[in-house]
Design a protein around this motif. Structure first.
Motif, PDB file in Angstrom:
ATOM      1  N   LYS A 103       7.798  -8.223 -11.440  1.00 21.35           N
ATOM      2  CA  LYS A 103       6.461  -7.709 -11.148  1.00 21.35           C
ATOM      3  C   LYS A 103       5.958  -8.149  -9.777  1.00 21.35           C
ATOM      4  N   LEU A 104       5.889  -9.445  -9.531  1.00 21.97           N
ATOM      5  CA  LEU A 104       5.352  -9.917  -8.250  1.00 21.97           C
ATOM      6  C   LEU A 104       6.289  -9.574  -7.094  1.00 21.97           C
ATOM      7  N   MET A 105       7.526 -10.020  -7.164  1.00 25.93           N
ATOM      8  CA  MET A 105       8.446  -9.770  -6.061  1.00 25.93           C
ATOM      9  C   MET A 105       8.786  -8.282  -5.943  1.00 25.93           C
ATOM     10  N   GLY A 106       8.847  -7.585  -7.066  1.00 29.62           N
ATOM     11  CA  GLY A 106       9.087  -6.142  -7.008  1.00 29.62           C
ATOM     12  C   GLY A 106       8.007  -5.437  -6.210  1.00 29.62           C
ATOM     13  N   TYR A 107       6.737  -5.795  -6.444  1.00 34.03           N
ATOM     14  CA  TYR A 107       5.629  -5.190  -5.706  1.00 34.03           C
ATOM     15  C   TYR A 107       5.698  -5.569  -4.225  1.00 34.03           C
ATOM     16  N   ILE A 108       6.044  -6.804  -3.954  1.00 31.39           N
ATOM     17  CA  ILE A 108       6.178  -7.229  -2.556  1.00 31.39           C
ATOM     18  C   ILE A 108       7.241  -6.379  -1.865  1.00 31.39           C
ATOM     19  N   ARG A 109       8.361  -6.193  -2.529  1.00 31.43           N
ATOM     20  CA  ARG A 109       9.470  -5.442  -1.916  1.00 31.43           C
ATOM     21  C   ARG A 109       9.096  -3.987  -1.644  1.00 31.43           C
ATOM     22  N   THR A 110       8.462  -3.335  -2.599  1.00 32.95           N
ATOM     23  CA  THR A 110       8.130  -1.920  -2.400  1.00 32.95           C
ATOM     24  C   THR A 110       7.046  -1.748  -1.340  1.00 32.95           C
ATOM     25  N   MET A 111       6.100  -2.681  -1.263  1.00 32.81           N
ATOM     26  CA  MET A 111       5.093  -2.592  -0.209  1.00 32.81           C
ATOM     27  C   MET A 111       5.720  -2.793   1.166  1.00 32.81           C
ATOM     28  N   ARG A 112       6.601  -3.784   1.284  1.00 34.22           N
ATOM     29  CA  ARG A 112       7.274  -4.006   2.575  1.00 34.22           C
ATOM     30  C   ARG A 112       8.053  -2.773   3.005  1.00 34.22           C
ATOM     31  N   ALA A 113       8.655  -2.084   2.029  1.00 34.20           N
ATOM     32  CA  ALA A 113       9.476  -0.923   2.359  1.00 34.20           C
ATOM     33  C   ALA A 113       8.647   0.304   2.712  1.00 34.20           C
ATOM     34  N   SER A 114       7.458   0.438   2.132  1.00 32.95           N
ATOM     35  CA  SER A 114       6.674   1.664   2.325  1.00 32.95           C
ATOM     36  C   SER A 114       5.624   1.568   3.433  1.00 32.95           C
ATOM     37  N   ILE A 115       5.119   0.383   3.697  1.00 28.74           N
ATOM     38  CA  ILE A 115       4.045   0.251   4.692  1.00 28.74           C
ATOM     39  C   ILE A 115       4.456   0.766   6.071  1.00 28.74           C
ATOM     40  N   PRO A 116       5.658   0.489   6.581  1.00 28.79           N
ATOM     41  CA  PRO A 116       6.009   1.038   7.899  1.00 28.79           C
ATOM     42  C   PRO A 116       5.935   2.568   7.954  1.00 28.79           C
ATOM     43  N   HIS A 117       6.284   3.226   6.856  1.00 31.24           N
ATOM     44  CA  HIS A 117       6.197   4.694   6.824  1.00 31.24           C
ATOM     45  C   HIS A 117       4.738   5.147   6.883  1.00 31.24           C
ATOM     46  N   MET A 118       3.845   4.427   6.205  1.00 31.08           N
ATOM     47  CA  MET A 118       2.425   4.756   6.255  1.00 31.08           C
ATOM     48  C   MET A 118       1.862   4.500   7.648  1.00 31.08           C
ATOM     49  N   GLN A 119       2.289   3.424   8.268  1.00 33.06           N
ATOM     50  CA  GLN A 119       1.831   3.134   9.624  1.00 33.06           C
ATOM     51  C   GLN A 119       2.211   4.258  10.575  1.00 33.06           C
ATOM     52  N   ARG A 120       3.405   4.799  10.424  1.00 34.57           N
ATOM     53  CA  ARG A 120       3.842   5.896  11.288  1.00 34.57           C
ATOM     54  C   ARG A 120       3.028   7.160  11.057  1.00 34.57           C
TER      55      ARG A 120
ATOM     56  N   ASP B 269      -4.589  -0.514  10.215  1.00 39.20           N
ATOM     57  CA  ASP B 269      -3.634   0.595  10.269  1.00 39.20           C
ATOM     58  C   ASP B 269      -4.092   1.788   9.437  1.00 39.20           C
ATOM     59  N   GLY B 270      -5.265   1.692   8.836  1.00 40.22           N
ATOM     60  CA  GLY B 270      -5.761   2.781   8.003  1.00 40.22           C
ATOM     61  C   GLY B 270      -5.123   2.819   6.624  1.00 40.22           C
ATOM     62  N   ILE B 271      -4.564   1.696   6.202  1.00 45.43           N
ATOM     63  CA  ILE B 271      -3.918   1.619   4.889  1.00 45.43           C
ATOM     64  C   ILE B 271      -4.819   0.842   3.938  1.00 45.43           C
ATOM     65  N   ARG B 272      -5.142   1.452   2.814  1.00 47.07           N
ATOM     66  CA  ARG B 272      -5.958   0.799   1.797  1.00 47.07           C
ATOM     67  C   ARG B 272      -5.058   0.291   0.670  1.00 47.07           C
ATOM     68  N   ILE B 273      -5.368  -0.891   0.148  1.00 50.78           N
ATOM     69  CA  ILE B 273      -4.619  -1.451  -0.988  1.00 50.78           C
ATOM     70  C   ILE B 273      -5.618  -1.930  -2.036  1.00 50.78           C
ATOM     71  N   ASN B 274      -5.479  -1.408  -3.238  1.00 48.01           N
ATOM     72  CA  ASN B 274      -6.345  -1.791  -4.336  1.00 48.01           C
ATOM     73  C   ASN B 274      -5.522  -2.056  -5.589  1.00 48.01           C
ATOM     74  N   VAL B 275      -6.182  -2.626  -6.580  1.00 49.59           N
ATOM     75  CA  VAL B 275      -5.524  -2.976  -7.848  1.00 49.59           C
ATOM     76  C   VAL B 275      -6.291  -2.339  -8.996  1.00 49.59           C
ATOM     77  N   VAL B 276      -5.564  -1.802  -9.952  1.00 49.30           N
ATOM     78  CA  VAL B 276      -6.138  -1.408 -11.230  1.00 49.30           C
ATOM     79  C   VAL B 276      -5.639  -2.408 -12.272  1.00 49.30           C
ATOM     80  N   ALA B 277      -6.570  -3.005 -12.995  1.00 52.44           N
ATOM     81  CA  ALA B 277      -6.230  -4.019 -13.994  1.00 52.44           C
ATOM     82  C   ALA B 277      -6.600  -3.502 -15.382  1.00 52.44           C
ATOM     83  N   PRO B 278      -5.635  -2.918 -16.079  1.00 53.07           N
ATOM     84  CA  PRO B 278      -5.933  -2.395 -17.418  1.00 53.07           C
ATOM     85  C   PRO B 278      -6.039  -3.509 -18.454  1.00 53.07           C
ATOM     86  N   GLY B 279      -6.759  -3.204 -19.513  1.00 55.84           N
ATOM     87  CA  GLY B 279      -6.668  -3.986 -20.730  1.00 55.84           C
ATOM     88  C   GLY B 279      -5.570  -3.380 -21.580  1.00 55.84           C
ATOM     89  N   PRO B 280      -5.624  -3.574 -22.897  1.00 63.09           N
ATOM     90  CA  PRO B 280      -4.594  -3.012 -23.774  1.00 63.09           C
ATOM     91  C   PRO B 280      -4.527  -1.486 -23.664  1.00 63.09           C
TER      92      PRO B 280
END
Length: 249
Positions: free
Chosen positions: A111-128, A173-184
């Motif tokens: 969960k934590l490292m997976g999210y870190i990895r996907t953000m690192r991989a996608s942010i450069p594309h958003m910046q472009r 860079d014009g990139i927004r990052i937010n979290v949705v925190a569901p309950g059950p």
């Protein structure tokens, strides 16, 4: 969302399966990743039924190299990446005294490292492309722990902090990052959590009962809002979507 390329990580989970056709109905182009190609094909069919287009890629998010390669393939196949949704659920529950280091490590790596990895991989594309939007799904346990779900709760708390920190870094860079925190959420996974909580509370069903149960579409609607232009002035926030079930502020 018309014409925007949205990468949904964990697309075969209940939230991803609800979100993909919803975004397709609003004109988004979907890139769907998950462990099993057969399940991805089912979600892609739902996207097609909603009038949209989906590209599917089998992916293990513990593999950083594979994630970077998939990001490049998505950009090549779809023309870029405009948005990322991380919706991966940890399925490790149990008695704190019996959970092993490996149990904890698996949750944090997924969960934590997976999210870190996907953000690192996608942010450069958003910046472009001059901007983008990321929504990370954490959970109520990041603020309000439950005894049988402490590894996931700790990962969720880290995702909340991580998202705010990276949001500050990429805001210019014009990139927004937010979290949705569901309950059950009504799903097989939460039936498993409830059984684990009953055991953790010594068989006290009433004490362990989960209230404010959501449907997957409730969570998908919140994610879609944060991805879209109506939320253009919202970044670095954690949105609780739990029917008021969180007892903290």
């Amino acid at each position: 969302m018309k014409g925007r390329v949205v990468w949904i990580v964990g697309a075969t989970g209940v939230v991803g399966a609800a979100l993909a056709p919803l975004l397709a109905s609003r004109g988004a182009v979907l890139a769907l990743t998950g462990r099993k190609q057969e399940q991805l094909a089912e979600i892609a069919k739902a996207v097609a039924d909603a009038g949209g287009t989906a590209h599917t890629y089998a992916l293990d998010i513990s593999d950083d190299k594979a994630i970077r390669e998939i990001a490049e393939r998505i950009a090549a196949d779809c023309g870029g990446i405009d948005a990322l949704v991380n919706t991966v659920a940890a399925r490790t529950f149990g008695d704190f005294m019996k959970l092993t280091d490996s149990d904890w490590q698996e949750v944090l790596d997924t969960k934590l490292m997976g999210y870190i990895r996907t953000m690192r991989a996608s942010i450069p594309h958003m910046q472009r492309r001059g901007g983008g939007s990321i929504v990370n799904v954490s959970g109520r346990g990041g603020r309000q722990p439950t005894p049988a779900h402490l590894p996931g709760g700790c990962a969720n708390a880290a995702v909340n902090l991580l998202s705010k920190g990276v949001a500050d870094v990429v805001r210019a860079d014009g990139i927004r990052i937010n979290v949705v925190a569901p309950g059950p959420i009504e799903s097989d996974r939460f039936k498993l959590i409830e059984r684990s909580n009953v055991a953790a509370w010594g068989g006290d069903n009433k004490r362990a009962a989960m209230d404010h149960m959501a449907q997957p579409l409730d969570i998908a609607n919140a994610i879609a809002f944060l991805l879209g232009d109506a939320a253009r002035h919202i970044t670095g926030t954690v949105l609780a979507v739990d029917g008021g079930g969180t007892a903290t502020v």
